[in-house]
Design an enzyme around this catalytic site. Sequence first.
Site, short mmCIF file in Angstrom:
data_model
loop_
_atom_site.label_atom_id
_atom_site.label_comp_id
_atom_site.label_asym_id
_atom_site.label_seq_id
_atom_site.Cartn_x
_atom_site.Cartn_y
_atom_site.Cartn_z
N VAL A 174 0.84 -1.20 0.00
CA VAL A 174 0.00 0.00 0.00
C VAL A 174 0.87 1.25 0.00
CG1 VAL A 174 -1.65 1.33 1.34
CG2 VAL A 174 -1.97 -1.13 1.06
N HIS A 196 -2.66 10.23 3.76
CA HIS A 196 -1.39 9.76 4.29
C HIS A 196 -0.62 8.97 3.24
CE1 HIS A 196 -3.01 10.05 8.70
NE2 HIS A 196 -2.64 11.21 8.23
N GLU A 222 -5.74 9.99 -4.26
CA GLU A 222 -6.21 10.03 -2.87
C GLU A 222 -7.24 11.14 -2.67
OE1 GLU A 222 -5.73 7.61 -0.96
OE2 GLU A 222 -4.21 6.63 -2.20
ZN LIG Z 1 -3.23 7.26 7.94
ZN LIG Z 2 -7.64 4.52 -3.66
#
Ligand SMILES: [Zn+2]
Ligand SMILES: [Zn+2]
Length: 690
Positions: A174, A196, A222
């Site tokens: 990730v 983040h 994001e």
């Molecule tokens: Zn986070």
């Molecule tokens: Zn995503």
Amino acid sequence: MTEELYPAAPYLAAVENTAPGERHPGFNKVQTYLERFGYLGPSTSRALGVLDDPTEGALRSFQEFFHLPVTGVFDDATREAMMRPRCGLPDVRPGELAFSTTCAWADRTLTYAFDTGTADVAGNAEFDAIRRAIQTWQTVGGLSFTEVAVGSSPDIRIGWRPAADPDHSMVGGVLAHADFPPGCSVVTNTLPKPVHFDDSEHVWSVGAATNAFDIETVALHEFGHIVGLAHSSVANAVMAPTVSSNFTKRALTQDDIDGFRALYPAAPQAWAGWNSLGGVITSDVTVGNNKDGRMEAFARGTDGAVWHRWQTTPSGDWSGWNSLGGIITTEIAAGNNQDGRLEIFARGTDNALWHRWQTTPNGNWAGWNSLGGGITGPAAVGRNADGRLEVFARGNDGAVWHRWQTAPNGNWAGWHSLGGVITSEIAVGRNADGRLELFVRGTDNALWHKWQTAPNGNWSGWNSLGGILTSNITTGSNADGRLEVFVRGTDNALWHKWQTAPNGNWSDWRSLDGLLTSDIAAGKNASGRLEVFVRGTDNALWHKWQTAPNGNWSDWHSLGGILTSNITVGSNADGRLEVFVRGTDNALWHRWQTRPFLTEEPTGASGAATMTEGTGGDMPSAGVVPQTVEMPAGTMGESVTTNGHEHPAAPAMPAGTMDASNNGAMSGHGTGVEEPAPDKMPAGDMHATA
Ligand SMILES: [Zn+2]
Ligand SMILES: [Zn+2]
């Protein structure tokens, strides 16, 4: 950084191909992946390490989402897809064939703040990259983002975190995570919402770099979650769940924009009514922007002189009419010098090209000067990548001729031919990389173009883009820099074609419908959306627009009025488009957008009208007395008042003879040969009075 930085890879690489009903060591890791990213419900019972029925269903969903063969078998292709670096949020609605959404923000005015950056890039370049990604979403229109200090209770808090991130672990493959808007959250139910980035297991870059991830690319994704989008199964969408290293994707696709619009429908653009700027004008209007953003409008008066008026403040009210003198025999072209000074060009009574310019940015005007030549149409102005102006006009040989400033803000080279035989005015576009490109109609009535082969550089030969044109050509530049051209076809409808990539090749011709009785005007909204304006068969103003930057087009809508000219579009300093036309009283009329972005209202449909209806505006029909100063029928040699200062009489443009010149090569197909023949264009009398 190499593959071993993605701990997801080794443990999935070691899992053997597994068919339904089989058990293999480590297959429980596949089940963990399927649960983590939303394919296998956490409460769904499954036999650990066995490809049982629930796990087979989850695998099929994953394979469908990633456009793999839907086999229900854990095979090589499935393993490869699971090993790709990806976003930490789940693929919420597996099986959707496009975007999917969670929910929208109730508050459309969001704040964000940065905390911890990454040492992977110099300075604060990581924050600038994220600001650009935020701006890309903001320009779609519907949400606005304002940066605040981290202590000012931001709605969104952005920073780099260790992989073992307390609010949402990023350990494994990730790269980053965010959260959905309040009401749909999966990470936290309070503000600020996190964005983040994993600073332990990945290397970050600005731009494509080997084994590193482009910050803007990942931030754009994001922030898609922040606005309420879930993962899309469209493989090239920003909202697809995986991303490669050494790669950039910094522009939204239609799928992403469609998803955003599903959450934040566009409000109809509001336009003020028609207002008169008075005068009696005998040409189309030309509009330029001063260096400080104030629009300035130019038109020919009944005396043949150039008259102008200007906004007294950026986006503000207008001065009265003032004369710039001269007697002009074409419409006016305007450009901005590299230092922002406006400069205008028109043909004189001698058929030479004449120009005058502001002596300082936003300032007063020099007198008329001749650039010589014998031209048979209006000039077109382009601005090179380095800021040098370049003018183009048709010579009496039918070819395109040009001359250019030899340095920014500087003097002019002589006339040179670009060849061809053209049957329209010249349209100038500017590619994303700054290369100028010309568009004209040839003797075959097709669209022809040629372009600089490098910024500020030499020119290609003529190439045909086909079609049969019954109007001049209008160029526009999409939000991503792709050029687009608009013309009227033999069916009187609007037709267009566009570059399929910035600086790239061209699409086929496509119709945008309508029945046009004018040339086309194209403007660019503050969000980057193109908008076109034409006169309809009812002589009213009609327009249509891209519904998203680089996107699809709306239907036709009327802005009313009765027009007796082509349409000119200007842009206010704050991004609001404004249109200028001549009315039946021969005065200059205008109307304008009342706001730059479509951000005010959460929903709303555009007031539909069909183009054959004549929805009336307030523009008066013939016989109404102009409400402001009438342009006097002047004679050459009178003193005129300009910008409040007394100027000497504008020099008379002498009547010259046109020089017969060489023939172009454009009548055939394929690439024409560029005609060298420089400096043959000037007419005999060109240096008289300046
Ligand atoms: Zn986070
Ligand atoms: Zn995503």
